[in-house]
Scaffold this motif. Sequence first.
Motif, PDB file in Angstrom:
ATOM      1  N   ASN A  36       0.833  -1.194   0.000  1.00  0.00           N
ATOM      2  CA  ASN A  36       0.000   0.000   0.000  1.00  0.00           C
ATOM      3  C   ASN A  36       0.869   1.245   0.000  1.00  0.00           C
ATOM      4  OD1 ASN A  36      -2.729   0.092  -0.172  1.00  0.00           O
ATOM      5  ND2 ASN A  36      -3.030  -0.758   1.885  1.00  0.00           N
ATOM      6  N   GLY A  37       0.543   2.176  -0.858  1.00  0.00           N
ATOM      7  CA  GLY A  37       1.286   3.428  -0.869  1.00  0.00           C
ATOM      8  C   GLY A  37       2.586   3.380  -1.640  1.00  0.00           C
ATOM      9  N   ALA A  38       2.870   2.253  -2.309  1.00  0.00           N
ATOM     10  CA  ALA A  38       4.128   2.128  -3.048  1.00  0.00           C
ATOM     11  C   ALA A  38       4.140   3.037  -4.273  1.00  0.00           C
ATOM     12  CB  ALA A  38       4.341   0.675  -3.462  1.00  0.00           C
ATOM     13  N   GLY A  39       2.994   3.214  -4.874  1.00  0.00           N
ATOM     14  CA  GLY A  39       2.921   4.079  -6.055  1.00  0.00           C
ATOM     15  C   GLY A  39       2.298   3.402  -7.269  1.00  0.00           C
ATOM     16  N   LYS A  40       1.697   2.247  -7.074  1.00  0.00           N
ATOM     17  CA  LYS A  40       1.113   1.504  -8.208  1.00  0.00           C
ATOM     18  C   LYS A  40      -0.008   2.298  -8.879  1.00  0.00           C
ATOM     19  CE  LYS A  40      -0.154  -1.916  -5.499  1.00  0.00           C
ATOM     20  NZ  LYS A  40       0.277  -1.350  -4.194  1.00  0.00           N
ATOM     21  N   SER A  41      -0.942   2.770  -8.061  1.00  0.00           N
ATOM     22  CA  SER A  41      -2.071   3.512  -8.642  1.00  0.00           C
ATOM     23  C   SER A  41      -1.586   4.792  -9.308  1.00  0.00           C
ATOM     24  CB  SER A  41      -3.096   3.860  -7.561  1.00  0.00           C
ATOM     25  OG  SER A  41      -3.588   2.704  -6.958  1.00  0.00           O
ATOM     26  N   THR A  42      -0.576   5.398  -8.723  1.00  0.00           N
ATOM     27  CA  THR A  42      -0.047   6.628  -9.309  1.00  0.00           C
ATOM     28  C   THR A  42       0.529   6.345 -10.693  1.00  0.00           C
ATOM     29  OG1 THR A  42       0.427   7.418  -7.086  1.00  0.00           O
ATOM     30  CG2 THR A  42       1.467   8.591  -8.891  1.00  0.00           C
ATOM     31  N   ILE A  43       1.174   5.200 -10.850  1.00  0.00           N
ATOM     32  CA  ILE A  43       1.686   4.821 -12.172  1.00  0.00           C
ATOM     33  C   ILE A  43       0.526   4.702 -13.167  1.00  0.00           C
ATOM     34  CG2 ILE A  43       2.801   2.958 -13.486  1.00  0.00           C
ATOM     35  CD1 ILE A  43       4.542   2.412 -11.024  1.00  0.00           C
ATOM     36  N   PHE A  44      -0.533   4.036 -12.738  1.00  0.00           N
ATOM     37  CA  PHE A  44      -1.706   3.897 -13.611  1.00  0.00           C
ATOM     38  C   PHE A  44      -2.280   5.255 -13.979  1.00  0.00           C
ATOM     39  CE2 PHE A  44      -3.379  -0.676 -12.718  1.00  0.00           C
ATOM     40  CZ  PHE A  44      -2.169  -1.172 -13.163  1.00  0.00           C
ATOM     41  N   ASN A  45      -2.412   6.109 -12.984  1.00  0.00           N
ATOM     42  CA  ASN A  45      -3.015   7.415 -13.232  1.00  0.00           C
ATOM     43  C   ASN A  45      -2.142   8.298 -14.113  1.00  0.00           C
ATOM     44  OD1 ASN A  45      -5.320   6.809 -11.789  1.00  0.00           O
ATOM     45  ND2 ASN A  45      -4.508   7.575  -9.864  1.00  0.00           N
ATOM     46  N   ALA A  46      -0.825   8.070 -14.034  1.00  0.00           N
ATOM     47  CA  ALA A  46       0.070   8.818 -14.927  1.00  0.00           C
ATOM     48  C   ALA A  46      -0.117   8.328 -16.357  1.00  0.00           C
ATOM     49  CB  ALA A  46       1.520   8.644 -14.482  1.00  0.00           C
ATOM     50  N   ILE A  47      -0.262   7.017 -16.521  1.00  0.00           N
ATOM     51  CA  ILE A  47      -0.462   6.468 -17.867  1.00  0.00           C
ATOM     52  C   ILE A  47      -1.807   6.931 -18.427  1.00  0.00           C
ATOM     53  CG2 ILE A  47      -0.741   4.363 -19.234  1.00  0.00           C
ATOM     54  CD1 ILE A  47       1.062   2.970 -17.064  1.00  0.00           C
ATOM     55  N   SER A  48      -2.842   6.878 -17.593  1.00  0.00           N
ATOM     56  CA  SER A  48      -4.181   7.195 -18.108  1.00  0.00           C
ATOM     57  C   SER A  48      -4.402   8.690 -18.269  1.00  0.00           C
ATOM     58  CB  SER A  48      -5.251   6.606 -17.188  1.00  0.00           C
ATOM     59  OG  SER A  48      -5.240   7.281 -15.956  1.00  0.00           O
ATOM     60  N   GLY A  49      -3.435   9.500 -17.851  1.00  0.00           N
ATOM     61  CA  GLY A  49      -3.544  10.935 -18.095  1.00  0.00           C
ATOM     62  C   GLY A  49      -4.163  11.730 -16.963  1.00  0.00           C
ATOM     63  N   LEU A  50      -4.537  11.057 -15.875  1.00  0.00           N
ATOM     64  CA  LEU A  50      -5.119  11.800 -14.752  1.00  0.00           C
ATOM     65  C   LEU A  50      -4.057  12.639 -14.052  1.00  0.00           C
ATOM     66  CD1 LEU A  50      -7.600   9.317 -13.026  1.00  0.00           C
ATOM     67  CD2 LEU A  50      -8.157  11.486 -14.116  1.00  0.00           C
ATOM     68  N   TYR A  51      -2.855  12.100 -13.934  1.00  0.00           N
ATOM     69  CA  TYR A  51      -1.746  12.863 -13.350  1.00  0.00           C
ATOM     70  C   TYR A  51      -0.733  13.171 -14.445  1.00  0.00           C
ATOM     71  CZ  TYR A  51      -3.473  10.873  -8.907  1.00  0.00           C
ATOM     72  OH  TYR A  51      -4.239  10.482  -7.845  1.00  0.00           O
ATOM     73  N   LYS A  52      -0.219  14.370 -14.423  1.00  0.00           N
ATOM     74  CA  LYS A  52       0.792  14.748 -15.404  1.00  0.00           C
ATOM     75  C   LYS A  52       2.179  14.521 -14.802  1.00  0.00           C
ATOM     76  CE  LYS A  52      -2.459  16.665 -18.023  1.00  0.00           C
ATOM     77  NZ  LYS A  52      -3.316  15.471 -17.932  1.00  0.00           N
ATOM     78  N   PRO A  53       3.019  13.763 -15.485  1.00  0.00           N
ATOM     79  CA  PRO A  53       4.365  13.544 -14.962  1.00  0.00           C
ATOM     80  C   PRO A  53       5.154  14.857 -14.914  1.00  0.00           C
ATOM     81  CG  PRO A  53       3.906  12.084 -16.826  1.00  0.00           C
ATOM     82  CD  PRO A  53       2.787  13.071 -16.754  1.00  0.00           C
ATOM     83  N   ALA A  54       5.922  15.025 -13.826  1.00  0.00           N
ATOM     84  CA  ALA A  54       6.763  16.215 -13.718  1.00  0.00           C
ATOM     85  C   ALA A  54       7.971  16.073 -14.635  1.00  0.00           C
ATOM     86  CB  ALA A  54       7.212  16.398 -12.268  1.00  0.00           C
ATOM     87  N   ALA A  55       8.371  14.840 -14.873  1.00  0.00           N
ATOM     88  CA  ALA A  55       9.497  14.579 -15.772  1.00  0.00           C
ATOM     89  C   ALA A  55       9.349  13.185 -16.343  1.00  0.00           C
ATOM     90  CB  ALA A  55      10.819  14.701 -15.008  1.00  0.00           C
ATOM     91  N   GLY A  56      10.069  12.925 -17.418  1.00  0.00           N
ATOM     92  CA  GLY A  56      10.046  11.603 -18.020  1.00  0.00           C
ATOM     93  C   GLY A  56       9.141  11.519 -19.225  1.00  0.00           C
ATOM     94  N   GLU A  57       9.163  10.365 -19.853  1.00  0.00           N
ATOM     95  CA  GLU A  57       8.427  10.163 -21.094  1.00  0.00           C
ATOM     96  C   GLU A  57       7.478   8.987 -20.965  1.00  0.00           C
ATOM     97  OE1 GLU A  57       8.929  11.744 -24.202  1.00  0.00           O
ATOM     98  OE2 GLU A  57      10.031  13.217 -23.013  1.00  0.00           O
ATOM     99  N   ILE A  58       6.295   9.139 -21.530  1.00  0.00           N
ATOM    100  CA  ILE A  58       5.391   7.998 -21.643  1.00  0.00           C
ATOM    101  C   ILE A  58       5.096   7.800 -23.126  1.00  0.00           C
ATOM    102  CG2 ILE A  58       3.159   7.010 -21.006  1.00  0.00           C
ATOM    103  CD1 ILE A  58       3.138   8.862 -18.585  1.00  0.00           C
ATOM    104  N   GLU A  59       5.334   6.562 -23.580  1.00  0.00           N
ATOM    105  CA  GLU A  59       5.128   6.268 -24.980  1.00  0.00           C
ATOM    106  C   GLU A  59       4.096   5.158 -25.086  1.00  0.00           C
ATOM    107  OE1 GLU A  59       9.009   5.947 -27.126  1.00  0.00           O
ATOM    108  OE2 GLU A  59       7.894   4.402 -28.222  1.00  0.00           O
TER     109      GLU A  59
END
Lengths: 235, 336
Positions: A36-59
């Motif tokens: 819990n709290g590791a960051g799994k959901s955040t990864i999903f939300n970054a991919i789905s566009g809900l959260y904008k990454p501060a840095a890095g690339e998503i392809e």
Amino acid sequence: MLKLTDVTVRFGAFEALTKVNIEVKEGELVVLLGANGAGKSTIFNAISGLYKPAAGEIEFIGKRVNGYSPDRMVKEGTSQCPEGKKLFPDMTVQQNLMMGGFVHRRHKDQLKTSLEEVYELFPILREKKEHAAGSLSGGQQQMVAIGRALMARPKLIMMDEPSIGLAPLIVEQMFSIIRKINESGTTVLLAEQNANAALKIADRGYVIENGSVVLQGSSKELFHNDAIRQAYIGA
Amino acid sequence: MGKILNQRTVIAVLVIFALVFPLIYADNRYVLHVMTIGFIFAISVYGMNLIAGFTGQLSLAHAGFFAIGAYTLGILTTRNEMNFWLALLLAVLLTSAAGLVLGLIALRTKEHFFAIYTLIVGYLIYLLIDKWDGLTGGVRGLIGIPIPDPIGPLTFESATSMYYLVLAFLLLSIFISVRIVRSLTGRTYIAIRNSEELAQTLGINTRINKLVSFVISVAYAGLAGALYASLTRFIGPDVASTNMVFNFLMYLIVGGIGTLSGPLVGTMLFIWLEQFLRSYQEYHLLIFGPILVLMVIFFPTGIVGGFYKIKAKLQHKKLPKESKYFNPVPEKSTEK
Ligand SMILES: Nc1ncnc2c1ncn2[C@@H]1O[C@H](COP(=O)(O)OP(=O)(O)O)[C@@H](O)[C@H]1O
Ligand SMILES: [Mg+2]
């Protein structure tokens, strides 16, 4: 198909993801393991566009999709089955499923086949199609959530802890259905704490801790990794 | 099937009642006038219900838009002596345009910030009307707003004819509301009400959908405002007052927010209650206040929502736990 390169996500001063690198190939079933709290959901939300990454690339499928809006990402071919089921409780089961097909709303025939496919995968949902979704049992609600995500006919489906809060027997059924979804050609990215069950069906996995990938490998490798056995499998 | 027949019967009885009502009270202008005012407010509350009840965005600028509709019609028909029907159309269009512009900005805020922002917008509209003497007549208001121009042989001089005209607009407004809510668009709004993030991840452009819902709701307010101006023949800045918007909200909450018949039930109930409690003047708030509080606690979806819940319980239907709303009549059109 999906490639995250050094993806960092921040909430104010708090860095939830630090330079995450993840790759999913077409047709794979990949699992993200982590407490819990590791960051799994955040990864999903970054991919789905809900959260904008501060840095890095998503392809995604050869395209840079950083900063795409969530609705745009669904059109690109991703679909998210959120943590904690999250249905529309005051809509019927079928209305929930149809909401999942929103991006195909002008293709009535296709929606009909998709709906039929979902009902074939989860026959109980056909019986309950006129029931308010919020009145179903936990396992059935999870089926609606997965079915709804499938209605978008995604190329990549992301399932966030589909086993959470379900009885062991139901978990087993759920995972065999996830395997089935993958075998029928949909690429699957799964987030799980239940490493035991998840590694049985996954091709590969990543272990996430405090917002970073700390370990990766094939399911077999991870399954026999001592640290993982201790932390997640408990044997 | 029995249920649908049942519902149809109720609607038919109500419509027939509304149609014969003026025949019963043919020489009681007061009763007809109160009914007509109630219908006008109900139209406005149907609009509020669409954005606040179904889309989940509590807009408190509704009286402001009601006033824009009223003043547009009032100014165009008195100063410019424009034909009533053209002025009515322009009133609705201008109100919608104002809604589009203000909505674009307002919908950048969420939840209680949206409510506060729209409350301020509503107040600014009030101030604008109050202070812009040259255009609006300021505190003196606008007088001598004409009744609707005749359409062929149809004239609108009697209380009865105004009653029927407004009733026609009310029925149209309800019909449009029902069509929207029972369509995929309506379910899109409900999805946004449940969770904007979830709606987005299903591919819904929530910004555009909220904006469209807002503009439609505002168009209802504009129409109602314009009809109000023509009925009362006189309007002052208080049509834009916060009092007015809280009245709309009270009708909506008590009748049943997020239900299709709630706006009508709540509005007509209060319009008549206010008449009966008139002699108590400001004390009537002493009665309405506690009713409102009890209502929000025990029947968050008002009289209509409470009715459906009790009915479902009697039929041993399971209700959704996570939501106060309950969709009692799932439309059949999803599988075709
Ligand atoms: N919207 C948010 N705002 C602030 N912090 C967040 C938000 N979403 C997640 N976090 C934080 O990011 C960290 C990772 O959370 P999450 O991705 O939900 O973990 P997991 O899904 O692995 O349980 C947690 O510390 C959580 O509190
Ligand atoms: Mg999570």
